[in-house]
Design a protein around this motif. Structure first.
Motif, PDB file in Angstrom:
ATOM      1  N   GLN A  56      38.829  62.383  20.436  1.00 52.25           N
ATOM      2  CA  GLN A  56      40.063  61.802  20.978  1.00 52.25           C
ATOM      3  C   GLN A  56      40.974  62.857  21.593  1.00 52.25           C
ATOM      4  O   GLN A  56      41.622  62.606  22.614  1.00 52.25           O
TER       5      GLN A  56
ATOM      6  N   ASP B 158      40.773  53.830  22.885  1.00 48.57           N
ATOM      7  CA  ASP B 158      40.515  52.723  21.970  1.00 48.57           C
ATOM      8  C   ASP B 158      39.669  51.642  22.630  1.00 48.57           C
ATOM      9  O   ASP B 158      38.877  50.972  21.959  1.00 48.57           O
TER      10      ASP B 158
ATOM     11  N   PHE C  43      36.103  53.402  22.722  1.00 49.29           N
ATOM     12  CA  PHE C  43      35.643  53.755  21.371  1.00 49.29           C
ATOM     13  C   PHE C  43      36.377  52.893  20.346  1.00 49.29           C
ATOM     14  O   PHE C  43      37.251  53.387  19.628  1.00 49.29           O
ATOM     15  N   PRO C  44      36.076  51.596  20.260  1.00 47.86           N
ATOM     16  CA  PRO C  44      36.741  50.762  19.249  1.00 47.86           C
ATOM     17  C   PRO C  44      36.429  51.227  17.827  1.00 47.86           C
ATOM     18  O   PRO C  44      37.250  51.085  16.923  1.00 47.86           O
ATOM     19  N   VAL C  45      35.234  51.777  17.645  1.00 40.90           N
ATOM     20  CA  VAL C  45      34.850  52.403  16.374  1.00 40.90           C
ATOM     21  C   VAL C  45      34.196  53.732  16.717  1.00 40.90           C
ATOM     22  O   VAL C  45      33.270  53.780  17.531  1.00 40.90           O
ATOM     23  N   SER C  46      34.663  54.789  16.115  1.00 43.08           N
ATOM     24  CA  SER C  46      34.078  56.096  16.383  1.00 43.08           C
ATOM     25  C   SER C  46      32.635  56.130  15.883  1.00 43.08           C
ATOM     26  O   SER C  46      32.342  55.678  14.769  1.00 43.08           O
TER      27      SER C  46
ATOM     28  N   ARG D  26      32.128  57.584  12.385  1.00 43.91           N
ATOM     29  CA  ARG D  26      32.500  56.708  11.269  1.00 43.91           C
ATOM     30  C   ARG D  26      31.490  55.575  11.114  1.00 43.91           C
ATOM     31  O   ARG D  26      31.219  55.118   9.994  1.00 43.91           O
ATOM     32  N   LEU D  27      30.933  55.129  12.213  1.00 40.54           N
ATOM     33  CA  LEU D  27      29.897  54.096  12.146  1.00 40.54           C
ATOM     34  C   LEU D  27      28.657  54.629  11.448  1.00 40.54           C
ATOM     35  O   LEU D  27      28.023  53.924  10.660  1.00 40.54           O
TER      36      LEU D  27
ATOM     37  N   LEU E  70      29.373  54.782   7.669  1.00 41.63           N
ATOM     38  CA  LEU E  70      29.201  53.456   7.064  1.00 41.63           C
ATOM     39  C   LEU E  70      27.731  53.081   6.960  1.00 41.63           C
ATOM     40  O   LEU E  70      27.289  52.489   5.961  1.00 41.63           O
ATOM     41  N   GLN E  71      26.962  53.418   7.991  1.00 37.35           N
ATOM     42  CA  GLN E  71      25.538  53.104   7.970  1.00 37.35           C
ATOM     43  C   GLN E  71      24.838  53.810   6.810  1.00 37.35           C
ATOM     44  O   GLN E  71      24.033  53.198   6.092  1.00 37.35           O
TER      45      GLN E  71
ATOM     46  N   ILE F 103      28.219  48.037  21.090  1.00 37.67           N
ATOM     47  CA  ILE F 103      29.574  48.530  21.329  1.00 37.67           C
ATOM     48  C   ILE F 103      29.617  49.445  22.538  1.00 37.67           C
ATOM     49  O   ILE F 103      30.515  49.351  23.385  1.00 37.67           O
ATOM     50  N   TYR F 104      28.636  50.329  22.644  1.00 41.00           N
ATOM     51  CA  TYR F 104      28.660  51.327  23.721  1.00 41.00           C
ATOM     52  C   TYR F 104      27.697  51.002  24.854  1.00 41.00           C
ATOM     53  O   TYR F 104      27.559  51.805  25.777  1.00 41.00           O
TER      54      TYR F 104
END
Length: 243
Positions: free
Chosen positions: A48, A66, A69-72, A75-76, A79-80, A151-152
């Motif tokens: 960012q 944002d 990159f709604p979710v970095s 961080r994804l 979580l995975q 997402i991307y």
């Protein structure tokens, strides 16, 4: 995040796993957790701060970041890793439940009695728990791969993105920091995830095939134990005719 704590918990799963499960655990820690902690976090730490847009409009850069990159991704991936490793704890909890039942059984019936031949042996309910954990892990892996691609729109990061979201005055060009390096790490993490999916599928097929072979072997042993010899059968027929 304290990955050593997660490693300590999963080390207990290793002794109850098959050969495929041990390879899966090695891939997770060497090619995913270790790479994530040592390199990937540092690569994405400035995502960012170095996201530059060709405008001075206050808030436009943050909104465009944002928007894209709604979710970095870092961080994804975190979580995975958490979601795909947690189902393995089901096996540890089931073995702990068996050990507690074994302890209570010995207290009630004596120390020389046994309820299980081996509390960690995958048969009965533990076999189903282990198989269910594999299906859940595979589902999480595929789901997160789909989310990352959705997402991307691709696993390859572009050098330039465009957005016209308010408060940007018009179509704004924004530039991602080190897109090539981030794309390489993205492909690496995706490849490691695909390898884990393949290992999970192989372990599922191995468990099912082993179970079918064991059931077939038990059925053949049970049938042979009840089989009557032909000469005895004929003697029985003769005696029934003469009586």
């Amino acid at each position: 995040m304290d990955w050593k704590f997660l490693q300590g918990l999963l080390s207990g799963v290793n002794k109850y796993s098959t050969a495929f499960g041990r390879i899966w655990l090695s891939v997770v820690f060497v090619f995913r957790v270790l790479v994530f902690v040592v390199a990937a976090e540092r690569v994405w730490s400035d995502d960012q701060g170095h996201f530059d847009c060709n405008t001075r409009q206050p808030g436009c850069t943050n909104i465009c970041y944002d928007y894209y990159f709604p979710v970095s991704p870092i961080r994804l991936w975190a979580l995975q890793l958490i979601f795909v490793t947690c189902p393995s704890f089901m096996v540890v909890l089931h073995v702990a439940y068996r050990e507690e039942r074994e302890r209570k059984y010995r207290v009630k019936h004596g120390e020389n009695t046994r309820l299980y031949d081996n509390t960690g042996q995958k048969h009965g309910g533990l076999w189903w728990t282990y198989l269910m954990s594999l299906f859940i892990k595979t589902t999480f892996e595929v789901t997160f791969l789909y989310l990352l691609h959705y997402i991307y729109e691709s696993f390859k990061l572009p050098r330039k993105v465009q957005c016209d979201v308010k408060p940007c005055p018009n179509m704004v060009d924004c530039y991602i920091s080190r897109p090539t390096e981030k794309t390489i790490f993205t492909y690496f993490m995706v490849g490691a995830s695909v390898i884990c999916v393949v290992l999970n599928i192989c372990e599922i097929l191995y468990l099912i095939a082993s179970r079918m072979v064991n059931l077939k072997h038990r059925g053949s042993v049970h049938t042979s134990s009840r089989r009557v010899r032909p000469d005895m059968d004929c003697d029985g027929c003769k005696s029934s005719l003469t009586s």
